[in-house]
Design a protein around this motif. Structure first.
Motif, short mmCIF file in Angstrom:
data_model
loop_
_atom_site.label_atom_id
_atom_site.label_comp_id
_atom_site.label_asym_id
_atom_site.label_seq_id
_atom_site.Cartn_x
_atom_site.Cartn_y
_atom_site.Cartn_z
N CYS A 20 91.38 -9.65 178.91
CA CYS A 20 90.59 -8.52 178.45
C CYS A 20 91.40 -7.24 178.34
CB CYS A 20 89.40 -8.30 179.38
SG CYS A 20 88.14 -9.56 179.20
N ALA A 21 92.37 -7.07 179.23
CA ALA A 21 93.17 -5.85 179.21
C ALA A 21 94.06 -5.75 177.98
CB ALA A 21 94.01 -5.78 180.48
N SER A 22 94.35 -6.86 177.35
CA SER A 22 95.26 -6.80 176.21
C SER A 22 94.65 -7.39 174.94
CB SER A 22 96.55 -7.55 176.55
OG SER A 22 96.26 -8.92 176.77
N ALA A 23 93.44 -7.85 175.02
CA ALA A 23 92.82 -8.54 173.90
C ALA A 23 92.39 -7.57 172.81
CB ALA A 23 91.62 -9.35 174.37
N GLN A 24 92.46 -8.05 171.61
CA GLN A 24 91.95 -7.33 170.44
C GLN A 24 90.71 -8.07 169.95
OE1 GLN A 24 93.37 -4.56 168.86
NE2 GLN A 24 95.01 -4.42 170.33
N LEU A 25 89.93 -7.43 169.14
CA LEU A 25 88.77 -8.10 168.57
C LEU A 25 89.24 -9.11 167.52
CD1 LEU A 25 86.40 -5.05 168.20
CD2 LEU A 25 86.26 -6.88 169.88
N PRO A 26 88.57 -10.26 167.46
CA PRO A 26 88.98 -11.30 166.52
C PRO A 26 88.59 -10.96 165.08
CG PRO A 26 86.97 -11.96 167.61
CD PRO A 26 87.41 -10.66 168.25
N SER A 27 89.21 -11.65 164.15
CA SER A 27 88.88 -11.47 162.75
C SER A 27 87.81 -12.50 162.38
CB SER A 27 90.13 -11.66 161.88
OG SER A 27 89.79 -11.46 160.53
N VAL A 28 86.55 -12.14 162.64
CA VAL A 28 85.41 -12.99 162.28
C VAL A 28 84.37 -12.12 161.59
CG1 VAL A 28 85.75 -14.72 164.11
CG2 VAL A 28 84.31 -12.74 164.56
N GLN A 29 83.51 -12.77 160.85
CA GLN A 29 82.50 -12.07 160.06
C GLN A 29 81.14 -12.08 160.75
OE1 GLN A 29 83.65 -10.70 157.09
NE2 GLN A 29 85.61 -11.60 157.66
N VAL A 30 80.46 -10.93 160.71
CA VAL A 30 79.08 -10.80 161.15
C VAL A 30 78.34 -10.06 160.03
CG1 VAL A 30 79.57 -10.86 163.63
CG2 VAL A 30 79.56 -8.66 162.42
N LYS A 31 77.05 -9.92 160.17
CA LYS A 31 76.25 -9.21 159.16
C LYS A 31 75.57 -8.00 159.78
CE LYS A 31 76.14 -12.49 155.78
NZ LYS A 31 76.62 -12.31 154.47
N THR A 32 75.35 -6.98 158.96
CA THR A 32 74.53 -5.86 159.37
C THR A 32 73.08 -6.26 159.17
OG1 THR A 32 74.41 -4.85 157.18
CG2 THR A 32 76.30 -4.23 158.59
N LEU A 33 72.15 -5.42 159.63
CA LEU A 33 70.73 -5.70 159.42
C LEU A 33 70.37 -5.67 157.94
CD1 LEU A 33 69.02 -3.76 162.34
CD2 LEU A 33 69.42 -6.22 162.13
N LEU A 113 74.52 -8.93 163.34
CA LEU A 113 73.97 -10.28 163.53
C LEU A 113 75.10 -11.30 163.58
CD1 LEU A 113 71.09 -10.02 160.88
CD2 LEU A 113 70.92 -9.60 163.36
N ASP A 114 75.16 -12.01 164.69
CA ASP A 114 76.15 -13.07 164.90
C ASP A 114 75.39 -14.40 164.92
OD1 ASP A 114 78.58 -14.35 165.48
OD2 ASP A 114 78.39 -14.01 167.64
N SER A 115 74.69 -14.67 163.83
CA SER A 115 73.77 -15.82 163.77
C SER A 115 74.43 -17.17 163.95
CB SER A 115 73.00 -15.80 162.44
OG SER A 115 72.25 -14.61 162.34
N ASN A 116 75.69 -17.29 163.58
CA ASN A 116 76.41 -18.56 163.76
C ASN A 116 77.22 -18.58 165.06
OD1 ASN A 116 75.49 -19.57 161.30
ND2 ASN A 116 77.13 -18.54 160.20
#
Length: 165
Positions: A20-33, A113-116
């Motif tokens: 967690c101290a060195s992690a970056q956010l992954p390149s994945v897709q989510v949706k807005t409302l 939304l992270d539906s998947n």
């Protein structure tokens, strides 16, 4: 708890903290409302810290946490400039419940939304509610599962320490 179990738990905790101290956010897709696609790796707050809160409409502790934060969110924003992204992990067939809930609660959060479950899976999140704090440089600096009344104070405490740096 036997010695092996304690040792294993400690090692797991240390590894998770290091991740967690060195992690970056992954390149994945989510949706807005509104249905717009967003790449999670691009989430930001103009160089200021932000919080990502994973929740589901059916999760009572999630609702308690987000409601508690909603009460103090404007003050937190005024004080620190922080932002909160609320990420619903409701499955696609229940995603239609998220916007009415957000509207009814009057939440000012940016809701995704992270539906998947691509985002939550990429982060290794097993239980909700789950909170991540990301510093102004995009590094995950805090990760926590679960909620008890008042534990939202740990979030603002961490945000304040980041803003002071």
């Amino acid at each position: 708890m036997n010695k092996f179990t304690r040792t294993f738990a400690l090692v797991a905790f240390v590894l998770m903290a290091a991740f967690c101290a060195s992690a970056q956010l992954p390149s994945v897709q989510v949706k807005t409302l509104n249905g717009k696609t967003v790449n999670v790796s691009k989430l930001s707050n103009n160089g200021k810290p932000f919080v990502i809160s994973f929740f589901a409409t059916w999760c009572k502790p999630c609702m308690r946490e987000l409601k508690a934060i909603a009460e103090v969110y404007p003050d937190w924003q005024d004080e620190t400039g922080m932002k909160l992204y609320a990420v619903s992990i409701d499955e696609a067939q229940n995603a239609g419940k998220v916007k009415p809930l957000v509207d009814a609660e009057g939440w000012d959060y940016e809701v995704l939304l992270d539906s998947n479950s691509d985002f939550s899976r990429a982060m290794g999140i097993q239980t909700i509610p789950h909170v991540l704090i990301v510093d102004g440089k995009g590094k995950i600096v805090y990760s926590h599962s679960g909620y008890t009344d008042g534990s939202e104070q740990e979030i603002i405490k961490k945000i304040r320490s980041l803003v002071k740096k």
